[in-house]
Design an enzyme around this catalytic site. Structure first.
Site, PDB file in Angstrom:
ATOM      1  N   GLU A 134      -6.912 -26.744 -44.371  1.00  0.00           N
ATOM      2  CA  GLU A 134      -5.617 -26.260 -43.868  1.00  0.00           C
ATOM      3  C   GLU A 134      -5.334 -24.878 -44.446  1.00  0.00           C
ATOM      4  O   GLU A 134      -5.921 -24.506 -45.464  1.00  0.00           O
ATOM      5  CB  GLU A 134      -4.518 -27.249 -44.299  1.00  0.00           C
ATOM      6  CG  GLU A 134      -4.790 -28.654 -43.787  1.00  0.00           C
ATOM      7  CD  GLU A 134      -3.659 -29.626 -44.087  1.00  0.00           C
ATOM      8  OE1 GLU A 134      -2.753 -29.259 -44.864  1.00  0.00           O
ATOM      9  OE2 GLU A 134      -3.692 -30.726 -43.527  1.00  0.00           O
ATOM     10  N   GLY A 138      -8.272 -25.611 -48.738  1.00  0.00           N
ATOM     11  CA  GLY A 138      -9.353 -26.439 -48.212  1.00  0.00           C
ATOM     12  C   GLY A 138     -10.183 -27.052 -49.324  1.00  0.00           C
ATOM     13  O   GLY A 138     -10.741 -28.134 -49.183  1.00  0.00           O
ATOM     14  N   ILE A 164     -12.141 -24.528 -38.737  1.00  0.00           N
ATOM     15  CA  ILE A 164     -12.833 -25.712 -38.214  1.00  0.00           C
ATOM     16  C   ILE A 164     -13.957 -25.286 -37.258  1.00  0.00           C
ATOM     17  O   ILE A 164     -13.698 -24.711 -36.199  1.00  0.00           O
ATOM     18  CB  ILE A 164     -11.839 -26.662 -37.485  1.00  0.00           C
ATOM     19  CG1 ILE A 164     -10.563 -26.856 -38.324  1.00  0.00           C
ATOM     20  CG2 ILE A 164     -12.514 -27.988 -37.164  1.00  0.00           C
ATOM     21  CD1 ILE A 164     -10.774 -27.402 -39.709  1.00  0.00           C
ATOM     22  N   ARG A 274     -47.502  -3.271 -49.468  1.00  0.00           N
ATOM     23  CA  ARG A 274     -46.735  -2.039 -49.717  1.00  0.00           C
ATOM     24  C   ARG A 274     -47.130  -1.423 -51.067  1.00  0.00           C
ATOM     25  O   ARG A 274     -47.070  -2.105 -52.093  1.00  0.00           O
ATOM     26  CB  ARG A 274     -45.236  -2.369 -49.714  1.00  0.00           C
ATOM     27  CG  ARG A 274     -44.333  -1.186 -49.923  1.00  0.00           C
ATOM     28  CD  ARG A 274     -44.382  -0.241 -48.751  1.00  0.00           C
ATOM     29  NE  ARG A 274     -43.299   0.728 -48.791  1.00  0.00           N
ATOM     30  CZ  ARG A 274     -43.096   1.614 -47.832  1.00  0.00           C
ATOM     31  NH1 ARG A 274     -43.879   1.644 -46.763  1.00  0.00           N
ATOM     32  NH2 ARG A 274     -42.104   2.482 -47.929  1.00  0.00           N
ATOM     33  N   GLN A 285     -44.408  -5.938 -62.386  1.00  0.00           N
ATOM     34  CA  GLN A 285     -43.881  -7.116 -63.081  1.00  0.00           C
ATOM     35  C   GLN A 285     -42.488  -7.517 -62.579  1.00  0.00           C
ATOM     36  O   GLN A 285     -42.171  -8.710 -62.479  1.00  0.00           O
ATOM     37  CB  GLN A 285     -43.832  -6.849 -64.581  1.00  0.00           C
ATOM     38  CG  GLN A 285     -43.595  -8.126 -65.371  1.00  0.00           C
ATOM     39  CD  GLN A 285     -43.443  -7.854 -66.847  1.00  0.00           C
ATOM     40  OE1 GLN A 285     -42.707  -6.969 -67.265  1.00  0.00           O
ATOM     41  NE2 GLN A 285     -44.142  -8.623 -67.650  1.00  0.00           N
ATOM     42  N   GLN A 342     -34.321  -6.582 -51.263  1.00  0.00           N
ATOM     43  CA  GLN A 342     -34.532  -5.438 -52.159  1.00  0.00           C
ATOM     44  C   GLN A 342     -35.981  -4.967 -52.081  1.00  0.00           C
ATOM     45  O   GLN A 342     -36.244  -3.765 -52.030  1.00  0.00           O
ATOM     46  CB  GLN A 342     -34.161  -5.866 -53.598  1.00  0.00           C
ATOM     47  CG  GLN A 342     -34.120  -4.735 -54.603  1.00  0.00           C
ATOM     48  CD  GLN A 342     -32.878  -3.850 -54.438  1.00  0.00           C
ATOM     49  OE1 GLN A 342     -31.998  -4.128 -53.636  1.00  0.00           O
ATOM     50  NE2 GLN A 342     -32.834  -2.758 -55.175  1.00  0.00           N
ATOM     51  N   GLU A 369     -17.865 -26.772 -47.203  1.00  0.00           N
ATOM     52  CA  GLU A 369     -18.134 -28.068 -47.854  1.00  0.00           C
ATOM     53  C   GLU A 369     -17.882 -27.948 -49.362  1.00  0.00           C
ATOM     54  O   GLU A 369     -18.526 -28.606 -50.161  1.00  0.00           O
ATOM     55  CB  GLU A 369     -19.571 -28.550 -47.604  1.00  0.00           C
ATOM     56  CG  GLU A 369     -19.980 -28.609 -46.154  1.00  0.00           C
ATOM     57  CD  GLU A 369     -19.221 -29.632 -45.319  1.00  0.00           C
ATOM     58  OE1 GLU A 369     -18.730 -30.625 -45.889  1.00  0.00           O
ATOM     59  OE2 GLU A 369     -19.111 -29.423 -44.096  1.00  0.00           O
TER      60      GLU A 369
HETATM   61  C1  FAD Z   1     -18.135 -21.030 -41.980  1.00  0.00           C
HETATM   62  C2  FAD Z   1     -17.156 -22.064 -42.402  1.00  0.00           C
HETATM   63  C3  FAD Z   1     -17.086 -23.254 -41.710  1.00  0.00           C
HETATM   64  C4  FAD Z   1     -16.153 -24.214 -42.062  1.00  0.00           C
HETATM   65  N1  FAD Z   1     -16.073 -25.358 -41.315  1.00  0.00           N
HETATM   66  C5  FAD Z   1     -15.104 -26.271 -41.622  1.00  0.00           C
HETATM   67  C6  FAD Z   1     -14.937 -27.434 -40.795  1.00  0.00           C
HETATM   68  O1  FAD Z   1     -15.684 -27.636 -39.812  1.00  0.00           O
HETATM   69  N2  FAD Z   1     -13.939 -28.303 -41.099  1.00  0.00           N
HETATM   70  C7  FAD Z   1     -13.107 -28.106 -42.164  1.00  0.00           C
HETATM   71  O2  FAD Z   1     -12.236 -28.928 -42.386  1.00  0.00           O
HETATM   72  N3  FAD Z   1     -13.245 -27.006 -42.961  1.00  0.00           N
HETATM   73  C8  FAD Z   1     -14.209 -26.094 -42.712  1.00  0.00           C
HETATM   74  N4  FAD Z   1     -14.354 -24.972 -43.499  1.00  0.00           N
HETATM   75  C9  FAD Z   1     -13.416 -24.761 -44.601  1.00  0.00           C
HETATM   76  C10 FAD Z   1     -14.051 -24.915 -45.986  1.00  0.00           C
HETATM   77  O3  FAD Z   1     -14.439 -26.230 -46.263  1.00  0.00           O
HETATM   78  C11 FAD Z   1     -13.030 -24.344 -46.986  1.00  0.00           C
HETATM   79  O4  FAD Z   1     -12.919 -22.959 -46.718  1.00  0.00           O
HETATM   80  C12 FAD Z   1     -13.439 -24.565 -48.416  1.00  0.00           C
HETATM   81  O5  FAD Z   1     -13.365 -25.935 -48.754  1.00  0.00           O
HETATM   82  C13 FAD Z   1     -12.543 -23.749 -49.353  1.00  0.00           C
HETATM   83  O6  FAD Z   1     -11.210 -23.903 -49.042  1.00  0.00           O
HETATM   84  P1  FAD Z   1     -10.258 -22.603 -48.937  1.00  0.00           P
HETATM   85  O7  FAD Z   1     -10.929 -21.630 -48.053  1.00  0.00           O
HETATM   86  O8  FAD Z   1      -8.916 -23.051 -48.595  1.00  0.00           O
HETATM   87  O9  FAD Z   1     -10.293 -22.007 -50.391  1.00  0.00           O
HETATM   88  P2  FAD Z   1      -9.358 -22.414 -51.668  1.00  0.00           P
HETATM   89  O10 FAD Z   1      -9.375 -23.880 -51.777  1.00  0.00           O
HETATM   90  O11 FAD Z   1      -8.063 -21.714 -51.461  1.00  0.00           O
HETATM   91  O12 FAD Z   1     -10.162 -21.717 -52.778  1.00  0.00           O
HETATM   92  C14 FAD Z   1     -10.321 -20.274 -52.832  1.00  0.00           C
HETATM   93  C15 FAD Z   1     -11.247 -19.918 -53.968  1.00  0.00           C
HETATM   94  O13 FAD Z   1     -10.615 -20.278 -55.191  1.00  0.00           O
HETATM   95  C16 FAD Z   1     -11.563 -20.665 -56.138  1.00  0.00           C
HETATM   96  N5  FAD Z   1     -11.239 -22.019 -56.595  1.00  0.00           N
HETATM   97  C17 FAD Z   1     -10.675 -23.036 -55.892  1.00  0.00           C
HETATM   98  N6  FAD Z   1     -10.549 -24.135 -56.634  1.00  0.00           N
HETATM   99  C18 FAD Z   1     -11.037 -23.819 -57.849  1.00  0.00           C
HETATM  100  C19 FAD Z   1     -11.215 -24.534 -59.061  1.00  0.00           C
HETATM  101  N7  FAD Z   1     -10.846 -25.807 -59.172  1.00  0.00           N
HETATM  102  N8  FAD Z   1     -11.768 -23.884 -60.119  1.00  0.00           N
HETATM  103  C20 FAD Z   1     -12.146 -22.587 -59.997  1.00  0.00           C
HETATM  104  N9  FAD Z   1     -12.020 -21.874 -58.887  1.00  0.00           N
HETATM  105  C21 FAD Z   1     -11.487 -22.467 -57.836  1.00  0.00           C
HETATM  106  C22 FAD Z   1     -12.932 -20.632 -55.451  1.00  0.00           C
HETATM  107  O14 FAD Z   1     -13.589 -19.434 -55.777  1.00  0.00           O
HETATM  108  C23 FAD Z   1     -12.565 -20.662 -53.978  1.00  0.00           C
HETATM  109  O15 FAD Z   1     -13.568 -20.029 -53.174  1.00  0.00           O
HETATM  110  C24 FAD Z   1     -15.289 -23.986 -43.171  1.00  0.00           C
HETATM  111  C25 FAD Z   1     -15.376 -22.792 -43.878  1.00  0.00           C
HETATM  112  C26 FAD Z   1     -16.296 -21.829 -43.517  1.00  0.00           C
HETATM  113  C27 FAD Z   1     -16.365 -20.563 -44.307  1.00  0.00           C
END
Ligand code: FAD
Length: 391
Positions: A134, A138, A164, A274, A285, A342, A369
């Site tokens: 949401e 997420g 989604i 290359r 290395q 790179q 995920e």
């Molecule tokens: C290409 C793509 C496809 C997706 N497909 C789906 C789908 O089909 N269905 C669905 O429901 N969702 C989907 N998602 C959503 C995805 O699962 C969420 O974006 C993800 O779980 C993160 O939630 P958020 O974006 O709200 O980030 P937030 O939860 O707001 O988090 C933002 C950032 O805060 C940091 N953070 C969060 N919690 C912590 C913690 N406890 N400790 C330290 N750092 C933290 C992390 O760096 C994180 O990246 C998709 C996302 C992408 C990018």
């Protein structure tokens, strides 16, 4: 302890390797050109129909679907090799059905839902999506705000879902909603099945993502669903959703291994020809250490993935292991592809090689995920309680 693949697993892996070579790799330059010109990286319906037909002919549909639904009922350990081979290209193709939602449906569908959703889904006739995330967050799905309220024989749902995948065109969506905010993940989250076009389930926008992909935002306004749309038990949607996420995480780790292998193979060919400063790149290395470290980590990663897959096949949840392999594999692939880019110099910065698309796909995987930080939190929480992972 036998770490070798069975004859069946080896044969299937080889078949998928040939499928990738014959059906997907020839499309790679078309997909790269399409994405470079802003057209996204998805294959067209026409391209998909041809590939689907060949996959069906080779018996590659429904590999992990139950035999009673025309599937082959293969375990996760066998699917790992299939997933790894399929991801050795930037042509995004997966044998239907998509395993995570399949496993969730298999676990909780009732008789009626089996007929309407599971059977055609297992046969590869329907496309599904899952709405968990949401705008408010997420990474912590237990805190979801989308609310389903009982109203006679129905549930009325309001809220918003974002990011989604496939939601703009899927035949049905597994929609996760809160039925009891007090209980949260422990009895307060329910899964619903929503058919495409149901009034109140509105696709608000299509969001362009990196790697030429798209996700969707969904506005849920007074979505009225009959109680028969509840998937599983009221309030008990979180467990089956976690199983689904676990399967996806094993799959993603296998995908990351496939992409790492491809990057290392491309790099090997390149550095062996290359020359710079009077010798082959292969003789430097710095390059050798990149290769040595990546090969070592890839081997370790595969062993972890097969161990996790074995646990899942034995009915264990293996959630910590899934977190470990998801983080380890995606970070390994990110580093290995970066080193391959790179080593190619400017050529590695072009959109003519698949490396940049593979890298961006892996970049997405470090978020979806569950972001790496959330997985590390899960691993650490368990470790701090003395719950350490063993074989
Ligand atoms: C290409 C793509 C496809 C997706 N497909 C789906 C789908 O089909 N269905 C669905 O429901 N969702 C989907 N998602 C959503 C995805 O699962 C969420 O974006 C993800 O779980 C993160 O939630 P958020 O974006 O709200 O980030 P937030 O939860 O707001 O988090 C933002 C950032 O805060 C940091 N953070 C969060 N919690 C912590 C913690 N406890 N400790 C330290 N750092 C933290 C992390 O760096 C994180 O990246 C998709 C996302 C992408 C990018």
């Amino acid at each position: 302890m036998d770490f070798s693949l069975t004859e069946e697993q080896t044969m299937l892996k080889d078949l998928v390797t040939r499928f990738v070579q014959d059906e997907l790799l020839p499309l790679e330059s078309t997909v790269l050109a399409r994405e470079a010109s802003g057209g996204g990286m998805a294959i067209t319906d026409g391209e998909r129909a041809k590939i689907d037909a060949r996959a069906k002919e080779l018996g590659l549909y429904g590999l992990d679907a139950p035999e009673e639904y025309s599937g082959s009922d293969l375990p996760t350990t066998t699917m790992v090799g299939v997933w790894e081979e399929l991801s050795k290209t930037c042509v995004d193709y997966h044998f239907p059905p998509d395993s995570p939602n399949l496993r969730m449906l298999m676990q909780v569908c009732n008789e009626e839902q089996r007929e309407k959703y599971l059977k055609p889904y297992a046969r590869g006739e329907l496309i599904s999506s899952i709405g968990i995330s949401e705008p408010g967050g997420g990474g912590d799905p237990a805190a979801m705000k989308t609310r389903a309220i009982e109203d006679g024989d129905d549930y009325v749902i309001n809220g918003r879902k974002i990011w989604i995948g496939k939601a703009g065109y899927s035949d049905f969506t597994i929609l996760m909603a809160s039925t009891d905010p007090e209980k949260g993940a422990r009895g307060g989250i329910t899964a619903f099945l929503v058919d495409k076009g149901t009034p109140g389930f509105n696709v608000a926008r299509k969001i362009p993502m990196i790697a030429g992909r798209f996700t969707y935002e969904i506005a849920i306004d007074d979505l009225r669903l009959p109680k028969t749309a509840v998937l599983g038990e009221i309030g008990n949607g979180y467990g089956p959703m976690q199983l689904r996420l676990s399967v996806r995480r094993v799959q993603m780790a296998a995908w990351a291994c496939g992409k790492t292998r491809r990057a290392l193979d491309m790099m090997r060919e390149w550095v062996n020809q290359r020359r710079t400063f009077g010798s082959l790149l292969a003789e430097k290395q710095a390059i050798q250490w990149w290769i040595a470290d990546a090969e070592t980590k890839l081997h370790a990663c595969r062993l972890m993935i097969y161990n996790t897959a074995t646990k899942i096949d034995n009915g264990e949840q293996a959630r910590t292991e899934c977190s470990m392999i998801k983080v380890f594999a995606t970070e390994l692939a990110w580093e290995a592809i970066d080193h391959a880019m790179q080593s190619f110099g400017a050529m590695g910065m072009t959109k003519e090689l698949p490396l940049q698309l593979m890298a961006n796909h892996i970049r997405l995987m470090r978020i979806y995920e569950g972001p790496s930080e959330v997985h590390r939190m899960v691993i650490a929480r368990n470790a701090l309680k003395g719950r350490v992972v063993g074989l």
